[in-house]
Design a protein around this motif. Structure first.
Motif, PDB file in Angstrom:
ATOM      1  N   GLY A  16       0.768  -1.059   0.133  1.00  0.00           N
ATOM      2  CA  GLY A  16      -0.037   0.051   0.055  1.00  0.00           C
ATOM      3  C   GLY A  16       0.864   1.395  -0.053  1.00  0.00           C
ATOM      4  O   GLY A  16       0.165   2.227  -0.323  1.00  0.00           O
ATOM      5  N   GLU A  17       1.973   1.249   0.321  1.00  0.00           N
ATOM      6  CA  GLU A  17       3.092   2.149   0.311  1.00  0.00           C
ATOM      7  C   GLU A  17       4.375   2.231  -0.121  1.00  0.00           C
ATOM      8  O   GLU A  17       4.886   1.010  -0.188  1.00  0.00           O
ATOM      9  N   TYR A  18       5.311   3.146  -0.206  1.00  0.00           N
ATOM     10  CA  TYR A  18       6.874   2.929  -0.399  1.00  0.00           C
ATOM     11  C   TYR A  18       7.297   2.013   0.497  1.00  0.00           C
ATOM     12  O   TYR A  18       7.112   2.216   1.679  1.00  0.00           O
ATOM     13  N   GLN A  19       8.013   1.283  -0.017  1.00  0.00           N
ATOM     14  CA  GLN A  19       9.063   0.095   0.936  1.00  0.00           C
ATOM     15  C   GLN A  19      10.279  -0.140   0.031  1.00  0.00           C
ATOM     16  O   GLN A  19      10.389  -0.123  -1.178  1.00  0.00           O
ATOM     17  N   PHE A  20      11.136  -0.491   0.835  1.00  0.00           N
ATOM     18  CA  PHE A  20      12.283  -0.960   0.214  1.00  0.00           C
ATOM     19  C   PHE A  20      12.652  -2.369   1.153  1.00  0.00           C
ATOM     20  O   PHE A  20      12.553  -2.238   2.332  1.00  0.00           O
ATOM     21  N   GLY A  62      14.296 -11.917  -2.869  1.00  0.00           N
ATOM     22  CA  GLY A  62      13.157 -11.373  -1.826  1.00  0.00           C
ATOM     23  C   GLY A  62      13.371  -9.734  -1.559  1.00  0.00           C
ATOM     24  O   GLY A  62      12.560  -9.075  -1.263  1.00  0.00           O
ATOM     25  N   HIS A  63      14.741  -9.324  -2.169  1.00  0.00           N
ATOM     26  CA  HIS A  63      14.695  -7.949  -1.881  1.00  0.00           C
ATOM     27  C   HIS A  63      14.290  -7.266  -2.966  1.00  0.00           C
ATOM     28  O   HIS A  63      14.220  -7.642  -4.355  1.00  0.00           O
ATOM     29  N   PHE A  64      14.074  -5.764  -2.650  1.00  0.00           N
ATOM     30  CA  PHE A  64      13.441  -4.789  -3.840  1.00  0.00           C
ATOM     31  C   PHE A  64      13.654  -3.683  -3.462  1.00  0.00           C
ATOM     32  O   PHE A  64      14.161  -3.217  -2.356  1.00  0.00           O
ATOM     33  N   LEU A  65      13.463  -2.439  -4.416  1.00  0.00           N
ATOM     34  CA  LEU A  65      13.420  -1.163  -4.174  1.00  0.00           C
ATOM     35  C   LEU A  65      12.266  -0.518  -4.955  1.00  0.00           C
ATOM     36  O   LEU A  65      12.255  -0.654  -6.151  1.00  0.00           O
ATOM     37  N   MET A  66      11.218  -0.076  -4.333  1.00  0.00           N
ATOM     38  CA  MET A  66      10.068   0.390  -5.000  1.00  0.00           C
ATOM     39  C   MET A  66      10.336   1.621  -5.809  1.00  0.00           C
ATOM     40  O   MET A  66      11.331   2.378  -5.357  1.00  0.00           O
ATOM     41  N   TYR A  67       9.538   2.018  -6.614  1.00  0.00           N
ATOM     42  CA  TYR A  67       9.569   3.413  -7.507  1.00  0.00           C
ATOM     43  C   TYR A  67       9.830   4.486  -6.380  1.00  0.00           C
ATOM     44  O   TYR A  67       9.074   4.906  -5.821  1.00  0.00           O
ATOM     45  N   VAL A 119      11.373   4.439 -15.008  1.00  0.00           N
ATOM     46  CA  VAL A 119       9.919   4.297 -15.511  1.00  0.00           C
ATOM     47  C   VAL A 119       9.386   5.747 -15.561  1.00  0.00           C
ATOM     48  O   VAL A 119       9.659   6.611 -15.181  1.00  0.00           O
ATOM     49  N   GLU A 120       8.668   5.644 -16.750  1.00  0.00           N
ATOM     50  CA  GLU A 120       7.883   7.022 -17.187  1.00  0.00           C
ATOM     51  C   GLU A 120       6.447   6.823 -17.404  1.00  0.00           C
ATOM     52  O   GLU A 120       6.135   5.767 -18.183  1.00  0.00           O
ATOM     53  N   ALA A 121       5.663   7.564 -16.846  1.00  0.00           N
ATOM     54  CA  ALA A 121       4.262   7.532 -17.241  1.00  0.00           C
ATOM     55  C   ALA A 121       3.850   5.976 -16.891  1.00  0.00           C
ATOM     56  O   ALA A 121       2.863   5.338 -17.649  1.00  0.00           O
ATOM     57  N   GLY A 122       4.264   5.263 -15.740  1.00  0.00           N
ATOM     58  CA  GLY A 122       4.038   4.063 -15.475  1.00  0.00           C
ATOM     59  C   GLY A 122       4.423   3.062 -16.269  1.00  0.00           C
ATOM     60  O   GLY A 122       4.097   1.671 -16.188  1.00  0.00           O
ATOM     61  N   ARG A 123       5.306   3.182 -17.219  1.00  0.00           N
ATOM     62  CA  ARG A 123       5.882   2.160 -18.038  1.00  0.00           C
ATOM     63  C   ARG A 123       7.369   2.035 -17.930  1.00  0.00           C
ATOM     64  O   ARG A 123       8.219   3.120 -17.608  1.00  0.00           O
ATOM     65  N   VAL A 124       8.217   0.991 -17.899  1.00  0.00           N
ATOM     66  CA  VAL A 124       9.379   0.893 -17.697  1.00  0.00           C
ATOM     67  C   VAL A 124      10.088   1.244 -19.151  1.00  0.00           C
ATOM     68  O   VAL A 124       9.506   0.466 -20.142  1.00  0.00           O
ATOM     69  N   THR A 125      10.934   2.298 -19.064  1.00  0.00           N
ATOM     70  CA  THR A 125      11.497   2.833 -20.463  1.00  0.00           C
ATOM     71  C   THR A 125      12.823   2.170 -20.743  1.00  0.00           C
ATOM     72  O   THR A 125      13.278   2.375 -22.118  1.00  0.00           O
ATOM     73  N   LYS A 167      20.783  11.454 -13.999  1.00  0.00           N
ATOM     74  CA  LYS A 167      20.263  12.782 -13.549  1.00  0.00           C
ATOM     75  C   LYS A 167      18.934  12.631 -12.530  1.00  0.00           C
ATOM     76  O   LYS A 167      18.334  11.969 -12.739  1.00  0.00           O
ATOM     77  N   VAL A 168      19.100  13.376 -11.494  1.00  0.00           N
ATOM     78  CA  VAL A 168      17.940  13.519 -10.590  1.00  0.00           C
ATOM     79  C   VAL A 168      17.047  14.889 -10.639  1.00  0.00           C
ATOM     80  O   VAL A 168      17.724  15.783 -10.874  1.00  0.00           O
ATOM     81  N   PRO A 169      16.018  14.713 -10.612  1.00  0.00           N
ATOM     82  CA  PRO A 169      14.945  13.355 -10.370  1.00  0.00           C
ATOM     83  C   PRO A 169      14.658  12.615 -11.540  1.00  0.00           C
ATOM     84  O   PRO A 169      14.685  12.956 -12.811  1.00  0.00           O
ATOM     85  N   GLN A 170      14.736  11.320 -11.352  1.00  0.00           N
ATOM     86  CA  GLN A 170      14.264  10.373 -12.371  1.00  0.00           C
ATOM     87  C   GLN A 170      13.549   9.261 -11.823  1.00  0.00           C
ATOM     88  O   GLN A 170      14.113   8.731 -10.794  1.00  0.00           O
ATOM     89  N   GLY A 171      12.255   8.804 -12.332  1.00  0.00           N
ATOM     90  CA  GLY A 171      11.757   7.683 -11.758  1.00  0.00           C
ATOM     91  C   GLY A 171      12.216   6.387 -11.935  1.00  0.00           C
ATOM     92  O   GLY A 171      12.676   6.147 -12.947  1.00  0.00           O
ATOM     93  N   HIS A 172      12.722   5.670 -10.898  1.00  0.00           N
ATOM     94  CA  HIS A 172      13.262   4.393 -11.126  1.00  0.00           C
ATOM     95  C   HIS A 172      13.079   3.459  -9.902  1.00  0.00           C
ATOM     96  O   HIS A 172      12.379   3.849  -9.020  1.00  0.00           O
ATOM     97  N   GLN A 173      13.287   2.129 -10.269  1.00  0.00           N
ATOM     98  CA  GLN A 173      12.943   1.153  -9.272  1.00  0.00           C
ATOM     99  C   GLN A 173      13.986   0.077  -9.506  1.00  0.00           C
ATOM    100  O   GLN A 173      14.835  -0.145 -10.581  1.00  0.00           O
ATOM    101  N   VAL A 174      14.426  -0.839  -8.398  1.00  0.00           N
ATOM    102  CA  VAL A 174      14.989  -2.257  -8.488  1.00  0.00           C
ATOM    103  C   VAL A 174      14.030  -3.328  -8.427  1.00  0.00           C
ATOM    104  O   VAL A 174      13.414  -3.712  -7.302  1.00  0.00           O
TER     105      VAL A 174
END
Length: 243
Positions: A91-95, A154-159, A195-201, A215-222
């Motif tokens: 339900g919310e941001y997590q890593f 089992g590890h991850f880093l959310m958007y 990630v841009e507009a909900g899509r992995v680019t 460059k920051v900011p850019q949407g990303h995740q692991v």
């Protein structure tokens, strides 16, 4: 931090060509970034010497708990902890990954034998900072900070975007991952995804001795590391900052 005399960067880096590509696209992977002997020493340190901590969020609080402490929990308590981490991610941001806080440990004088202490000195030396200013075109960059990371099944880093909350005290200009991962398979997950507009680019697959920089900011995740990954995803991650 005091400068060190030795330059750990590879002699083959073409700052002009790298800068042209980075400033045009705002993100890239620079292969063979360090001297091979230095990369090997850093890998050995991460693989054999680092006292890792588990990093995750508990509510609004970032937690970092030594693995030795978690090891004293019962299997049931360990599973409850993981279940709580996953529940929050629904339900919310997590890593969730293992980390070693290089800068904090350096300032506190902890584990002085680790090569990571020399690394953070090098990362704030004129060698690195002048190179980063040149390839980014951002002359306001003043310092580099980083933490060692190890992603296991089992590890991850959310958007997220890496945007600092207050540019007066946390002015992040470029993020980086110094990849120190050997023989990684893309189907294991652990991918740095933009990630841009909900899509992995675009996706960067973990590698060995290459520098991902953007460059920051850019949407990303692991992406989530699968249960059948047989190696750790090692790296040193952080930001080049202007504050």
């Amino acid at each position: 931090m005091t400068d060190i005399v030795e330059n750990w960067m590879s002699d083959d880096l073409d700052a002009d060509a790298i800068g042209q590509a980075l400033q045009q696209k705002t993100r890239m992977v620079i292969p063979n970034f360090l001297r091979s002997d230095v990369a090997d020493q850093l890998y050995d340190c991460l693989d054999r010497e680092v006292p890792w901590e588990a990093a995750y969020r508990q509510g609004e609080t970032d937690k970092s708990v030594p693995l030795a402490e978690l090891g004293r929990l019962s299997p049931r308590e360990q599973q409850q902890l993981v279940n709580g981490i996953v529940a929050q991610a629904q339900g919310e941001y997590q890593f969730f990954y293992n980390r070693y806080p290089i800068v904090e440990a350096y300032i506190a004088g902890k584990n002085p034998h680790l090569i990571l202490n020399r690394f953070i000195e090098f990362w704030n030396s004129a060698y690195i900072l002048d190179f980063i200013r040149k390839i980014t075109g951002d002359t306001s960059i003043r310092k580099g900070e980083g933490q060692a990371t190890a992603y296991l099944p089992g590890h991850f880093l959310m958007y997220h975007s890496d945007q600092g909350k207050d540019t007066r005290t946390d002015d992040r200009r470029y993020a980086f991952v110094l990849n120190l991962t050997k023989d990684w398979q893309s189907h294991w997950g652990g991918l740095l995804q933009f990630v841009e507009a909900g899509r992995v680019t675009e996706t960067f697959v973990p590698g060995y001795n290459n520098l991902s920089i953007f460059k920051v900011p850019q949407g990303h995740q692991v992406s989530y590391v699968t249960p059948f990954a047989t190696r750790p995803r090692y790296g040193i991650t952080g930001w080049f900052r202007a504050d």
